[in-house]
Design a protein around this motif. Sequence first.
Motif, PDB file in Angstrom:
ATOM      1  N   ASN A 163     -22.135 -26.135  37.222  1.00 27.50           N
ATOM      2  CA  ASN A 163     -21.243 -27.002  36.470  1.00 27.50           C
ATOM      3  C   ASN A 163     -22.003 -27.681  35.327  1.00 27.50           C
ATOM      4  N   GLY A 164     -21.548 -27.473  34.098  1.00 26.06           N
ATOM      5  CA  GLY A 164     -22.202 -28.045  32.928  1.00 26.06           C
ATOM      6  C   GLY A 164     -23.363 -27.233  32.398  1.00 26.06           C
ATOM      7  N   TRP A 165     -23.600 -26.041  32.954  1.00 27.37           N
ATOM      8  CA  TRP A 165     -24.714 -25.207  32.517  1.00 27.37           C
ATOM      9  C   TRP A 165     -24.294 -24.233  31.413  1.00 27.37           C
ATOM     10  N   PHE A 166     -25.298 -23.766  30.681  1.00 30.61           N
ATOM     11  CA  PHE A 166     -25.088 -22.774  29.625  1.00 30.61           C
ATOM     12  C   PHE A 166     -25.009 -21.363  30.214  1.00 30.61           C
ATOM     13  N   LEU A 167     -24.269 -20.503  29.524  1.00 28.79           N
ATOM     14  CA  LEU A 167     -24.357 -19.053  29.746  1.00 28.79           C
ATOM     15  C   LEU A 167     -24.495 -18.415  28.359  1.00 28.79           C
ATOM     16  N   GLN A 168     -25.730 -18.373  27.878  1.00 26.99           N
ATOM     17  CA  GLN A 168     -25.994 -17.793  26.564  1.00 26.99           C
ATOM     18  C   GLN A 168     -26.506 -16.364  26.648  1.00 26.99           C
ATOM     19  N   ILE A 169     -26.892 -15.935  27.837  1.00 23.87           N
ATOM     20  CA  ILE A 169     -27.351 -14.564  28.055  1.00 23.87           C
ATOM     21  C   ILE A 169     -26.511 -13.959  29.169  1.00 23.87           C
ATOM     22  N   GLY A 170     -25.809 -12.869  28.863  1.00 25.98           N
ATOM     23  CA  GLY A 170     -24.897 -12.252  29.814  1.00 25.98           C
ATOM     24  C   GLY A 170     -23.473 -12.724  29.644  1.00 25.98           C
ATOM     25  N   ARG A 171     -23.127 -13.200  28.423  1.00 25.89           N
ATOM     26  CA  ARG A 171     -21.808 -13.794  28.229  1.00 25.89           C
ATOM     27  C   ARG A 171     -20.717 -12.738  28.004  1.00 25.89           C
ATOM     28  N   ALA A 172     -20.409 -12.009  29.072  1.00 25.70           N
ATOM     29  CA  ALA A 172     -19.269 -11.105  29.055  1.00 25.70           C
ATOM     30  C   ALA A 172     -17.995 -11.839  29.462  1.00 25.70           C
ATOM     31  N   GLY A 173     -18.130 -13.106  29.769  1.00 27.25           N
ATOM     32  CA  GLY A 173     -17.030 -13.994  30.127  1.00 27.25           C
ATOM     33  C   GLY A 173     -17.576 -15.400  30.131  1.00 27.25           C
ATOM     34  N   SER A 174     -16.849 -16.348  30.728  1.00 24.35           N
ATOM     35  CA  SER A 174     -17.370 -17.710  30.812  1.00 24.35           C
ATOM     36  C   SER A 174     -18.428 -17.796  31.900  1.00 24.35           C
ATOM     37  N   ALA A 175     -19.125 -18.932  31.965  1.00 20.69           N
ATOM     38  CA  ALA A 175     -20.141 -19.120  33.001  1.00 20.69           C
ATOM     39  C   ALA A 175     -19.526 -19.000  34.393  1.00 20.69           C
ATOM     40  N   ARG A 176     -18.368 -19.613  34.606  1.00 21.41           N
ATOM     41  CA  ARG A 176     -17.699 -19.559  35.918  1.00 21.41           C
ATOM     42  C   ARG A 176     -17.182 -18.149  36.191  1.00 21.41           C
ATOM     43  N   ASN A 177     -16.562 -17.534  35.217  1.00 15.86           N
ATOM     44  CA  ASN A 177     -16.050 -16.175  35.354  1.00 15.86           C
ATOM     45  C   ASN A 177     -17.158 -15.215  35.801  1.00 15.86           C
ATOM     46  N   GLN A 178     -18.292 -15.253  35.104  1.00 19.76           N
ATOM     47  CA  GLN A 178     -19.387 -14.348  35.424  1.00 19.76           C
ATOM     48  C   GLN A 178     -20.030 -14.688  36.766  1.00 19.76           C
ATOM     49  N   TRP A 179     -20.114 -15.964  37.084  1.00 18.45           N
ATOM     50  CA  TRP A 179     -20.680 -16.356  38.376  1.00 18.45           C
ATOM     51  C   TRP A 179     -19.842 -15.796  39.521  1.00 18.45           C
ATOM     52  N   GLU A 180     -18.524 -15.988  39.444  1.00 21.05           N
ATOM     53  CA  GLU A 180     -17.650 -15.532  40.521  1.00 21.05           C
ATOM     54  C   GLU A 180     -17.611 -14.009  40.611  1.00 21.05           C
ATOM     55  N   ALA A 181     -17.831 -13.327  39.510  1.00 20.03           N
ATOM     56  CA  ALA A 181     -17.823 -11.871  39.514  1.00 20.03           C
ATOM     57  C   ALA A 181     -19.115 -11.293  40.059  1.00 20.03           C
ATOM     58  N   LEU A 182     -20.245 -12.006  39.864  1.00 20.67           N
ATOM     59  CA  LEU A 182     -21.546 -11.411  40.135  1.00 20.67           C
ATOM     60  C   LEU A 182     -22.306 -12.021  41.305  1.00 20.67           C
ATOM     61  N   TRP A 183     -22.218 -13.333  41.489  1.00 20.40           N
ATOM     62  CA  TRP A 183     -23.125 -13.961  42.458  1.00 20.40           C
ATOM     63  C   TRP A 183     -22.685 -13.807  43.913  1.00 20.40           C
ATOM     64  N   PRO A 184     -21.424 -14.089  44.266  1.00 20.36           N
ATOM     65  CA  PRO A 184     -21.021 -13.873  45.665  1.00 20.36           C
ATOM     66  C   PRO A 184     -21.136 -12.389  46.031  1.00 20.36           C
ATOM     67  N   ARG A 185     -21.425 -12.121  47.263  1.00 22.43           N
ATOM     68  CA  ARG A 185     -21.589 -10.727  47.702  1.00 22.43           C
ATOM     69  C   ARG A 185     -20.247 -10.143  48.162  1.00 22.43           C
ATOM     70  N   THR A 186     -19.248 -10.306  47.339  1.00 18.62           N
ATOM     71  CA  THR A 186     -17.897  -9.875  47.675  1.00 18.62           C
ATOM     72  C   THR A 186     -17.810  -8.380  47.912  1.00 18.62           C
ATOM     73  N   TRP A 187     -18.611  -7.614  47.182  1.00 17.86           N
ATOM     74  CA  TRP A 187     -18.443  -6.167  47.185  1.00 17.86           C
ATOM     75  C   TRP A 187     -19.491  -5.435  48.013  1.00 17.86           C
ATOM     76  N   ASP A 188     -20.275  -6.156  48.795  1.00 19.70           N
ATOM     77  CA  ASP A 188     -21.315  -5.507  49.590  1.00 19.70           C
ATOM     78  C   ASP A 188     -20.755  -4.614  50.694  1.00 19.70           C
ATOM     79  N   ALA A 189     -19.453  -4.709  50.961  1.00 22.76           N
ATOM     80  CA  ALA A 189     -18.846  -3.816  51.946  1.00 22.76           C
ATOM     81  C   ALA A 189     -18.762  -2.382  51.435  1.00 22.76           C
ATOM     82  N   ILE A 190     -18.919  -2.195  50.126  1.00 21.67           N
ATOM     83  CA  ILE A 190     -18.917  -0.854  49.544  1.00 21.67           C
ATOM     84  C   ILE A 190     -20.361  -0.373  49.510  1.00 21.67           C
TER      85      ILE A 190
END
Length: 316
Positions: A192-219
């Motif tokens: 919260n309140g952090w920059f996303l200047q590298i890897g900005r394919a979306g917002s900081a929250r958008n990219q975090w939720e897409a990449l950080w949780p291991r949602t897709w490790d079942a595949i």
Amino acid sequence: MAEFHVRQARLDDTTAISALARSRVGVWQRMSSGQVETVAYETLSIYERWLHGGPWMSVETGALQLSHLLRGAGQAVVAEQDGRVVAYAESYSGTEPQPYGHHEHLGLLAAYTDEPGADDTIFEWLINAARERGVRRVTANCPTNDERTATFYQRHGLRQMTEVRRMVIETKSGQVFYKAVPHDDDTSTQINGWFLQIGRAGSARNQWEALWPRTWDAIPEIHDRKTHRLYFNAAGNEAYVLIQQQLYRPRIADVTCWTPRPPSGQLITAIRDWAQQEGYRRLVMLAVMDALKTLGMDAEPDGYREHVYALDLQGE
């Protein structure tokens, strides 16, 4: 004009949303013995379907995505006409340093092409809902060669705010003191309140939720692909850094980097050093214009660019 009803998505909508997303794919293909072949959708594995456009390419992964959103990761809404889902949108609330501030980022919008106005209706609903919650602005990303999407955003009052460029940089040893340790905590409040200047394919929250949780490790194919979730501290410069091995080029990795202040040269040096020790040769970074100098003189663009669009809500 047709009448559409917009509401929050439910798990019962998963099949309809997946069908909508898949309708935008013209040809289903797989790689076989080094050759690309056209095949029936039903013959593809879940992972092979994923490769055509992400989680909504199958009902199974779509259900995981929608469940993740409905449990607080983001917002998911559908537009209906006569009980049929004709449009779907995902958005993510977040707070970043200016020029983004408190914003709602559009992560996905899909609509049937034979239902004109459905995409306009659902996007206006998202804008009005954000305004009512006191959100400062709405943002969205768009590849620079996607004139249709750019025109759509402009029609709704969004204007280009900045540009991001995909840069390629060699890994190499560097003279900097740093610490890099695995970081498995996936709670989004950390950024919260952090920059996303590298890897900005979306917002900081958008990219975090897409990449950080291991949602897709079942595949299995996704689980087995090298993905490093790390906490860096380079000469006092903190960062959460996700480094992901590319699918077809295992010596190259994509980098996404969340930082409490703009990324420093020391941090980039540390990431390059760490990646070289892991056996990577090159790193790919989608960087905002303000961060290009930080990457160093030897970073080279590969030609891909995106524009970030924004609509200010509270100053209207």
